[in-house]
Design a protein around this motif. Structure first.
Motif: not given
Lengths: 281, 281, 281, 281
Positions: C138-150, C99-105
């Protein structure tokens, strides 16, 4: 022979006599394209005109009908039936060290002594060798043991000094493409041991030998000493496949330096010996 | 033995019995840090606790007191006194081709037949092998000549099929770090011939072997087949120095594949034979 | 179009429609030699027959008149005008970390999140990833940030699971020549990020992409992530010259992974940024 | 300052003054182990004694508090804010060619002209350069365009001649470890452009620079020009990661040679420009 060489000169090219077992080859350099065969037809003693298409013309296997045998001292040859074994320290450090090493080489059946008096070092602050004093110690060891001396020459300035003391002039891996030095030893009367550069291809090694040969010195010994690859568990990667290829590609003798190739004492015997596959441990 | 293994399991770790000449070693994996020796003190039959600090614990030379001998067929071993010679075509193409090759291997004194039924090819449009039909032809050649069969397994899907027909499962260079496949053959009862990857270090090769070993298959043969370097005159650079190092570093047998290493027929004998230095031409 | 594809099939070959900006190309595979142009003459809609002489036919720059744009999520593309920036941890380790990483991205302006749930590790004893739990994070982070996942897919067995959660399937460097896996993702509907192998040539990378393309998946992104050389001061040698060549040789988008390329945090910005020559320090 | 240098000499070591922005560093060489700090305590003007543990002491980033700026001609610098652009032909071939090239460099906004008068060639039969005549043509081009001249010096014999005509002495990749030549240019008053050897590590490049620096010439520019790897699609592999590391490791300016790095004209702009990632095609 003389007539053929004269004709080559008349044409503006340079002839190089390469004596072989059954006949003498005359390498021709200086031509840009092919030479029409009929320019030499009818000349007495000319058996055949062979076009060498490779960029290394004189050291190419095709250039002569026999393998080159280099005599580094009376009765001590490389390139023939005899297997030449050379031993000695990396650098000459003291009389004691050289004498001890030389006697060990002699006792172990070796045929020549090697040791560096001039050391090209990666760091300017590392020991650069005993220089002339080192050469004298090597010569003294030769006196005592009868072993001819192989030692590195690192620049044209000190070449005359090294020539005075050494039996074989070694060109180190880092100098394999130092063309001014190659040309200088090409004009020497002493045999040259040319080490393969750390990332030199087989073709580049042959072209470096061609530099020496083209200047008139035909006593060239090639040396595979390991190449630089991604592997770090060994000091270098000894490329024995290159030795096989070189023996096909050139008439020059090829030496192997297993010590630098692997970098650990226990690897020397297996890599050099005749039954390494089973024995290596 | 049983008591020691039980204690290892009690501690939450995994015991691996590695039979040796004089004693049986028990490799322990699953521990994060060192294991206090006194956890095993007083157990009957435990002679010594040796800490293996290298990341490859079970295939490390220290892990057992003797070299691993792999028997690929009754009386056909590698890793012991016998030198195993394996021959055969790159791909299985036809009955005729396989039979001719198998008979030649037999007649030439070879001990096993190799040939690819599944070929991992750089191009998707290249011939990918005869697949099961190729395996059947290899098996037929085994019937006729008595030679055990070494053949490549390229994925987990076709592993059961290859296992059915082959005597030795070969993991190709491109799959050396295909860990799912390594784990799958680690659960097989057939010996595995693990080829070094094109740019795999010695350490990575040992870790790949450790993957197989850790799953319980201790019949692993390593194979040096040449690495990728800057040199293009040979197909690969056969790294015989790596063989020397491997024999020091692991108790597993090490094979050499000179054909892939140099890529030309005339290089195979010199690179494999016992007197290559003089004979190579 | 249909007529042309039908004709290709009639001839026993396979047609591959590659949509372009101005026209649609039909790649043909399965032929052994050249195809006589008159076999297609007179067919409605056929403008031109282009012989692709390179072994990678469908991914070759010549195969179509426009660059491939891959849409990894609605509005998030690579290969067009937009510069795609992907960030995230090497492995997924915990909800907090992801989550921290996804938000930073997200905050840094990145367009996609990367992170490994399945980790192919050199050592069998290293952490192999959180597996499905990691994918869920990863899917949860996508939910939160809207970023697609690789995220990486390491074998065919777990491909269906990764496909379920990921937006882009990453093929790691060690699997670049795992052809069974390439064929499997070639049948997927998800875009594929194909990383260059540690010692793969540019041509081999294109042939690996061709494996995927030939199975029908045209959404392939290439990724230069550094090659293995003799240099040890950097983790790998990032080959930006290869990127230049790839952009000439293929219509596929090319990504750069500076983190793996140099292996130190302070190298990422200079290698990725637009003024690295002056700024790099 | 003088007192400190005198003390260094008294101790039997060699002082090297390295002027910086805020203070002048005095590098000390010739010591074998560490130097006790109190040997310098109380000396006027000595702010700090810093132990440099790396083998390259004088070129190490730690050795001084500012980056070295080399002025190759009045107002033309490298290592500071200005980005130095150097252009010109590989070899000087004719007046016309040099003049045309020089004018194009000038018009294109370049700051210096390069061109080889002495060419170290792989083959002894290749064109070796126009030698002094080539130097004269370069000087003539400088007269006309005002561009300072960068040209290669290939041996100590011709160094005085090259020094007479050139503004910057280039040491070619093949001579990076020609230590006699490094020492000779180390005694020159002209700036030196030191190209990285084909398989030289970053550390070896710094040690080669140290050779020059230790002899007193502090005007050294490093140049990354591509290394030798397995990849053959590009001439060399331009190692831009090395540039990033070098900027961290040394205070010397670092140049990039994209032409030799990739070997095709269309690669030069993308590799040198500020937006290569998107623009490269």
């Amino acid at each position: 022979m003389d007539a053929a060489c004269a004709r080559v000169r008349e044409l503006g090219f340079t002839p190089h006599e390469i004596p072989g077992a059954g006949r003498t080859a005359i390498g021709i350099t200086g031509n840009e394209g092919g030479i029409p065969p009929d320019l030499f037809s009818g000349l007495p003693g000319v058996a055949q005109l062979i076009a060498v298409t490779r960029p290394y013309k004189l050291v190419d296997r095709e250039a002569t009908d026999s393998s080159t045998v280099v005599e580094i001292a009376p009765g001590v040859t490389v390139g023939g039936e005899q297997l030449l074994v050379v031993g000695g320290p990396c650098s000459v450090e003291s009389r004691d060290q050289v004498m001890t090493a030389a006697r060990a080489v002699r006792k172990g059946g070796g045929h020549a002594l090697r040791g560096g008096a001039f050391k090209p070092r990666t760091s300017p602050y590392a020991f650069q060798g005993l220089k002339e004093q080192g050469l004298e110690l090597l010569a003294e060891a030769r006196e005592t043991t009868g072993l001819p001396v192989v030692t590195e020459v690192k620049d044209t300035e000190t070449l005359p000094m090294v020539e005075r003391w050494a039996d074989v002039l070694q060109i180190g891996a880092r100098n394999m493409q130092n063309y001014s030095l190659l040309e200088a030893v090409g004009s020497s009367t002493k045999p040259v041991l040319l080490k393969r550069g750390l990332s030199a291809t087989i073709k580049e090694l042959l072209l470096a030998a061609e530099y020496i040969f083209a200047k008139g010195n035909q006593q060239v010994i090639l040396c595979e000493r390991g190449i630089r690859t991604f592997e770090t568990a060994t000091r270098n990667t000894l490329d024995l496949g290159a030795v096989v290829m070189l023996k096909r590609m050139t008439h020059l003798p090829v030496d192997v330096d297993p010590s630098h190739g692997i970098g650990v004492w226990y690897g020397v015997t297996p890599l050099a010996s005749q039954d390494w596959i089973v024995e290596a441990r």
